[in-house]
Motif scaffolding. Structure first.
Motif, PDB file in Angstrom:
ATOM      1  N   THR A 194       0.440  -1.622  -0.098  1.00 53.80           N
ATOM      2  CA  THR A 194      -0.099  -0.103  -0.176  1.00 53.80           C
ATOM      3  C   THR A 194       1.037   1.540   0.189  1.00 53.80           C
ATOM      4  O   THR A 194       0.336   2.553  -0.128  1.00 53.80           O
ATOM      5  N   LYS A 252      -5.949  -5.030   2.344  1.00 53.19           N
ATOM      6  CA  LYS A 252      -6.273  -4.201   1.867  1.00 53.19           C
ATOM      7  C   LYS A 252      -5.161  -3.386   1.067  1.00 53.19           C
ATOM      8  O   LYS A 252      -5.834  -2.892   0.022  1.00 53.19           O
ATOM      9  N   LYS A 255      -7.369  -4.604  -2.439  1.00 52.50           N
ATOM     10  CA  LYS A 255      -8.419  -3.829  -3.284  1.00 52.50           C
ATOM     11  C   LYS A 255      -7.902  -2.398  -3.437  1.00 52.50           C
ATOM     12  O   LYS A 255      -8.692  -1.539  -4.054  1.00 52.50           O
ATOM     13  N   ALA A 256      -6.534  -1.152  -2.575  1.00 46.41           N
ATOM     14  CA  ALA A 256      -6.355  -0.575  -3.172  1.00 46.41           C
ATOM     15  C   ALA A 256      -5.600  -0.600  -5.099  1.00 46.41           C
ATOM     16  O   ALA A 256      -5.435   0.462  -5.481  1.00 46.41           O
ATOM     17  N   TYR A 258      -6.943  -2.436  -7.131  1.00 44.96           N
ATOM     18  CA  TYR A 258      -8.064  -2.466  -7.552  1.00 44.96           C
ATOM     19  C   TYR A 258      -8.625  -0.969  -7.645  1.00 44.96           C
ATOM     20  O   TYR A 258      -8.335  -0.528  -9.240  1.00 44.96           O
ATOM     21  N   ASP A 259      -8.173  -0.340  -6.819  1.00 45.46           N
ATOM     22  CA  ASP A 259      -8.766   0.925  -6.703  1.00 45.46           C
ATOM     23  C   ASP A 259      -7.822   1.846  -7.919  1.00 45.46           C
ATOM     24  O   ASP A 259      -8.162   2.951  -8.732  1.00 45.46           O
ATOM     25  N   LYS A 262      -8.924   0.904 -11.572  1.00 45.67           N
ATOM     26  CA  LYS A 262      -9.886   1.750 -11.901  1.00 45.67           C
ATOM     27  C   LYS A 262     -10.103   3.236 -11.952  1.00 45.67           C
ATOM     28  O   LYS A 262     -10.246   3.678 -12.699  1.00 45.67           O
ATOM     29  N   GLY A 263      -8.846   3.753 -11.164  1.00 43.63           N
ATOM     30  CA  GLY A 263      -9.034   4.844 -11.131  1.00 43.63           C
ATOM     31  C   GLY A 263      -7.919   5.424 -12.398  1.00 43.63           C
ATOM     32  O   GLY A 263      -7.484   7.036 -12.141  1.00 43.63           O
TER      33      GLY A 263
END
Length: 306
Positions: A194, A252, A255-256, A258-259, A262-263
């Motif tokens: 992260t 986490k 998930k970071a 993936y974000d 997406k962004g």
């Protein structure tokens, strides 16, 4: 047994111990299984091939029994990268051979499971380089099983943990090089940072062990994709599937990631699947569980979607 005058530099127990003099002590933890012309349970055939004798990079190939549908139909090709923090496990192990036998049968896909060099004997980027060599070899249809049975327009990369990191990196490299048709990327419980790894933590020390001299987790896009969003935006592939597990310490981070995808403006479609109540790579530890069967079913559907 270690000499009394050797000082330990890093321990990743119960798997290995690295001494400051460079010696690596590995502890047996799994069996190496041979390939089979026909698995008694699934009917899947498997064989080992050497991709680059100079390195050497090798792979185990899996061919399902239903791999010869009426012409001109062919089946998808999956290039798979095993996990193990870049320093343990094998494509030939009792962890991965049964799993990929079952996946080849369930999804009806040709699989190339890559045996890449491991750190610390072969620090990164050796593993990335080996996987890139194997990926291009597979994408070129360089083995008769691939050439005869695989649809190279339905090419996928996948992996779990560090193998998921490797699969992501192959998509990034394929996007940068161009000319490679990658249909999809499937990441199971991916090993990323992260960007806030505490100095001296296990994660920080492990990364520096497998990649000596590397930049910290906040700066190295191989470990922290947000460090190079443009590379993420340009990665190859039309579809992305990310599996996470609720009790996984890396959830986490996944998930970071993936974000970030997406962004980033990446042009593909991305899907996230979260498994409640399970930990890291549970599907390998408990392959007969309902959750593991559901994960394989979701992965098989992803590989066969059109």
């Amino acid at each position: 047994m270690s000499s009394t005058n050797e000082e330990v530099d890093f321990e990743f127990l119960p798997f290995l111990r690295l001494y400051k003099n460079g010696r690596v002590e590995r502890f047996p933890y799994w069996k190496i299984l041979p390939p089979s012309p026909s698995d008694p349970t699934t009917g899947v055939a498997s064989k080992d091939v050497v991709i680059d004798p100079a390195t050497p990079v090798s792979a185990r190939l899996y061919l399902p029994p239903n791999s010869s549908p009426p012409p001109p139909s062919k089946i998808p090709l999956l290039v798979y990268f095993h996990g193990g923090a870049f320093c343990i496990e094998s494509a030939f192990s009792s962890t991965y051979h049964p799993y990929l036998n079952n996946l080849a049968a369930r999804a009806n896909v040709v699989i190339v499971s890559v045996e890449y060099r491991l750190a610390p004997e072969h620090p990164l980027p050796a593993g990335y380089d080996d996987c890139w060599t194997a990926f291009r070899w597979a994408a070129a249809g360089s083995d008769p099983w691939i050439a005869e049975h695989a649809d190279l327009t339905r090419l996928f990369v996948a992996g779990d943990s560090a193998g998921a990191n490797l699969a992501h990196r192959m998509a990034v490299l394929a996007g940068a090089e161009g000319g490679l048709s990658l249909e999809g990327i499937a990441l199971v419980h991916p090993y990323f940072s992260t960007g806030v790894e505490e100095e001296g933590s296990l994660g920080e020390r492990l990364w520096r062990m497998v990649c000596p001299g590397a930049q910290g987790g906040t700066a190295d896009p191989r470990l922290y994709p947000a460090a190079d969003v443009e590379a993420v935006k340009g990665m190859a592939g039309r579809r992305l599937l990310v599996f996470l597990a609720e009790k996984d310490g890396l959830m986490k981070n996944g998930k970071a990631y993936y974000d970030v995808v997406k962004g980033s403006g990446w042009g593909g479609t991305a899907e996230l699947v979260e498994t409640p109540g399970e930990g890291h790579v549970f599907h390998l530890m408990k392959p007969e569980s309902d959750a593991a069967r559901e994960l394989m079913d979701r992965l098989a559907a992803f590989l066969n979607a059109t």
